[in-house]
Design an enzyme around this catalytic site. Structure first.
Site, PDB file in Angstrom:
ATOM      1  N   GLU A 136      -7.101  16.244   1.384  1.00  0.00           N
ATOM      2  CA  GLU A 136      -7.354  17.233   0.505  1.00  0.00           C
ATOM      3  C   GLU A 136      -8.619  17.765   0.450  1.00  0.00           C
ATOM      4  O   GLU A 136      -9.568  17.259   1.197  1.00  0.00           O
ATOM      5  CB  GLU A 136      -7.231  16.722  -0.805  1.00  0.00           C
ATOM      6  CG  GLU A 136      -7.824  17.584  -2.094  1.00  0.00           C
ATOM      7  CD  GLU A 136      -8.171  16.698  -3.116  1.00  0.00           C
ATOM      8  OE1 GLU A 136      -8.362  17.037  -4.407  1.00  0.00           O
ATOM      9  OE2 GLU A 136      -8.066  15.257  -3.074  1.00  0.00           O
ATOM     10  N   ILE A 188     -11.912  19.626  -0.459  1.00  0.00           N
ATOM     11  CA  ILE A 188     -12.632  19.735  -1.796  1.00  0.00           C
ATOM     12  C   ILE A 188     -13.775  20.889  -1.519  1.00  0.00           C
ATOM     13  O   ILE A 188     -14.635  21.009  -0.685  1.00  0.00           O
ATOM     14  CB  ILE A 188     -13.410  18.519  -1.580  1.00  0.00           C
ATOM     15  CG1 ILE A 188     -12.848  17.157  -1.299  1.00  0.00           C
ATOM     16  CG2 ILE A 188     -14.711  18.578  -2.863  1.00  0.00           C
ATOM     17  CD1 ILE A 188     -11.981  16.965  -2.565  1.00  0.00           C
ATOM     18  N   ASP A 190     -22.044   4.480   3.714  1.00  0.00           N
ATOM     19  CA  ASP A 190     -22.597   5.388   4.494  1.00  0.00           C
ATOM     20  C   ASP A 190     -22.944   6.254   3.690  1.00  0.00           C
ATOM     21  O   ASP A 190     -22.782   7.562   3.764  1.00  0.00           O
ATOM     22  CB  ASP A 190     -21.592   6.037   5.664  1.00  0.00           C
ATOM     23  CG  ASP A 190     -22.164   7.118   6.638  1.00  0.00           C
ATOM     24  OD1 ASP A 190     -23.612   7.180   6.421  1.00  0.00           O
ATOM     25  OD2 ASP A 190     -21.783   7.510   7.453  1.00  0.00           O
TER      26      ASP A 190
HETATM   27  P1  ADP Z   1     -18.236  13.292  10.271  1.00  0.00           P
HETATM   28  O1  ADP Z   1     -17.333  11.982  10.156  1.00  0.00           O
HETATM   29  O2  ADP Z   1     -17.971  14.057  11.542  1.00  0.00           O
HETATM   30  O3  ADP Z   1     -19.575  12.951   9.923  1.00  0.00           O
HETATM   31  P2  ADP Z   1     -17.615  14.206   7.366  1.00  0.00           P
HETATM   32  O4  ADP Z   1     -16.514  13.462   7.015  1.00  0.00           O
HETATM   33  O5  ADP Z   1     -19.040  13.400   7.157  1.00  0.00           O
HETATM   34  O6  ADP Z   1     -17.662  14.169   8.974  1.00  0.00           O
HETATM   35  O7  ADP Z   1     -17.720  15.792   7.246  1.00  0.00           O
HETATM   36  C1  ADP Z   1     -18.554  16.715   7.537  1.00  0.00           C
HETATM   37  C2  ADP Z   1     -18.748  17.715   6.517  1.00  0.00           C
HETATM   38  O8  ADP Z   1     -17.418  18.226   6.351  1.00  0.00           O
HETATM   39  C3  ADP Z   1     -19.409  16.955   5.214  1.00  0.00           C
HETATM   40  O9  ADP Z   1     -20.597  17.013   4.849  1.00  0.00           O
HETATM   41  C4  ADP Z   1     -18.525  18.159   4.144  1.00  0.00           C
HETATM   42  O10 ADP Z   1     -19.483  19.216   4.071  1.00  0.00           O
HETATM   43  C5  ADP Z   1     -17.393  18.636   4.699  1.00  0.00           C
HETATM   44  N1  ADP Z   1     -16.285  17.869   4.305  1.00  0.00           N
HETATM   45  C6  ADP Z   1     -15.723  16.549   4.485  1.00  0.00           C
HETATM   46  N2  ADP Z   1     -14.771  16.208   4.201  1.00  0.00           N
HETATM   47  C7  ADP Z   1     -14.258  17.442   3.367  1.00  0.00           C
HETATM   48  C8  ADP Z   1     -13.138  17.718   2.547  1.00  0.00           C
HETATM   49  N3  ADP Z   1     -12.056  16.757   2.370  1.00  0.00           N
HETATM   50  N4  ADP Z   1     -12.976  18.738   2.122  1.00  0.00           N
HETATM   51  C9  ADP Z   1     -14.051  19.830   2.351  1.00  0.00           C
HETATM   52  N5  ADP Z   1     -15.000  19.506   3.075  1.00  0.00           N
HETATM   53  C10 ADP Z   1     -15.120  18.370   3.568  1.00  0.00           C
END
Ligand code: ADP
Length: 295
Positions: A100, A102, A204
């Site tokens: 999903e 966000i 984390d």
């Molecule tokens: P990584 O595992 O590469 O560190 P993250 O899961 O931390 O990636 O995601 C990197 C960035 O992407 C997050 O800081 C956030 O801003 C954005 N993000 C992550 N998941 C979502 C989501 N489900 N919907 C919208 N933005 C997201």
């Protein structure tokens, strides 16, 4: 459009159609190129639905399947909002996670106390199996072996510190003198850390993984969760600048932390520091040495 971009578009189309049906049409893609090894894209469909897909080159086998499970474990508690998972798997020698999306909102006035209260709620989830998790997962690119242990300090020592120490010694980043100091610290840890009941922790918890959802409240992404020592989580939040004071006040009001926590923070943060030494290099070693030398 370069052939590389075209290949990425086709790859994303394939994931979307695999999970949502062949007639699903994409309207818009917004790529994220973080500093990390993962790539990510925000996908908008013609029907206005939005999804978020992360993928990598498949060089960390099972990483996204574990992340999907992490999100499910966290989501099932209903303690704190996390994106729901659409699917995870392998395609074209890459691995991906589709979830999903966000959309980002503006923090409301009670964002921080609400966040602190929800982390306290999350930490009240315990496991009769003790400390651990039913599968191996990852903190960044570092694998976390989560073999269950009834003893929280022993789990933290063996499955967290010792595993990372062994890797650093193997890679010759830590010499035998420092290794010996670690061994004597390990013997002291049972008298230095409170051996609390296991708590489900995000694993984390820093600002980069704390999103503000359209309601102006917390949604957590990128968990490296397990049942562990909750103080390790609160210590972790201080690694990169810390959170607003209202977060800690609300946490403490809902699930008080035992006295002397501030002195224990460096001990818990040896774990993420060792992970940083192993993943990003020896620049983090002086901080590690300083902590080990204190004990
Ligand atoms: P990584 O595992 O590469 O560190 P993250 O899961 O931390 O990636 O995601 C990197 C960035 O992407 C997050 O800081 C956030 O801003 C954005 N993000 C992550 N998941 C979502 C989501 N489900 N919907 C919208 N933005 C997201």
């Amino acid at each position: 459009m370069s052939s590389e971009t075209q290949a990425q578009y086709q790859f994303i189309d394939k994931i979307i159609q695999h999970h949502l049906g062949e007639n699903t049409e994409v309207k818009d893609l917004e790529f994220f190129y973080g500093g990390n090894f993962n790539l990510a894209v925000r996908v908008k469909l013609k029907n206005e639905e939005e999804y978020f897909i992360k993928w990598n080159q498949g060089d960390h086998q099972g990483l996204f399947e574990a992340e999907a499970k992490n999100l499910d474990v966290m989501g099932k508690t209903s303690s704190i909002s996390v994106p729901s998972v659409i699917g995870a798997g392998a395609m074209e020698e890459k691995e991906y996670l589709m979830m999903e999306c966000i959309p980002s909102g503006e923090k409301v006035a009670n964002y921080w106390p609400d966040f602190g209260e929800k982390i306290a709620l999350l930490h009240k989830n315990t496991s009769p199996k003790g400390h651990g998790l039913d599968y191996t997962n990852y903190l960044g690119a570092a694998s976390q072996v989560n073999t269950w242990n009834k003893d929280g300090v022993a789990f933290f020592t063996e499955n967290r510190l010792r595993k990372q120490l062994a890797q650093a010694v193997y890679d010759r980043k830590i010499d035998s003198a420092l290794e010996a100091k670690f061994e004597s610290l390990f013997e002291k840890l049972p008298s230095l850390l409170p051996n609390e009941a296991s708590a489900l922790i995000h694993g984390d918890l820093w600002s980069g993984n704390a999103m503000t959802n359209p309601d102006g409240l917390i949604t957590l992404v990128d968990p490296a969760c397990y049942y562990g020592l909750r103080e390790a989580e609160i210590a972790f939040t201080t690694m990169f600048g810390g959170f607003d004071e209202a977060f800690y006040e609300a946490y403490n009001a809902n699930f008080p932390i035992q006295k002397g926590f501030h002195e224990r923070i460096p001990l818990y943060n040896l774990y993420p520091l060792l992970v940083h030494v192993n993943l990003f290099g020896e620049g983090y070693l002086p901080a590690v040495k300083k902590i080990v030398d204190t004990y």
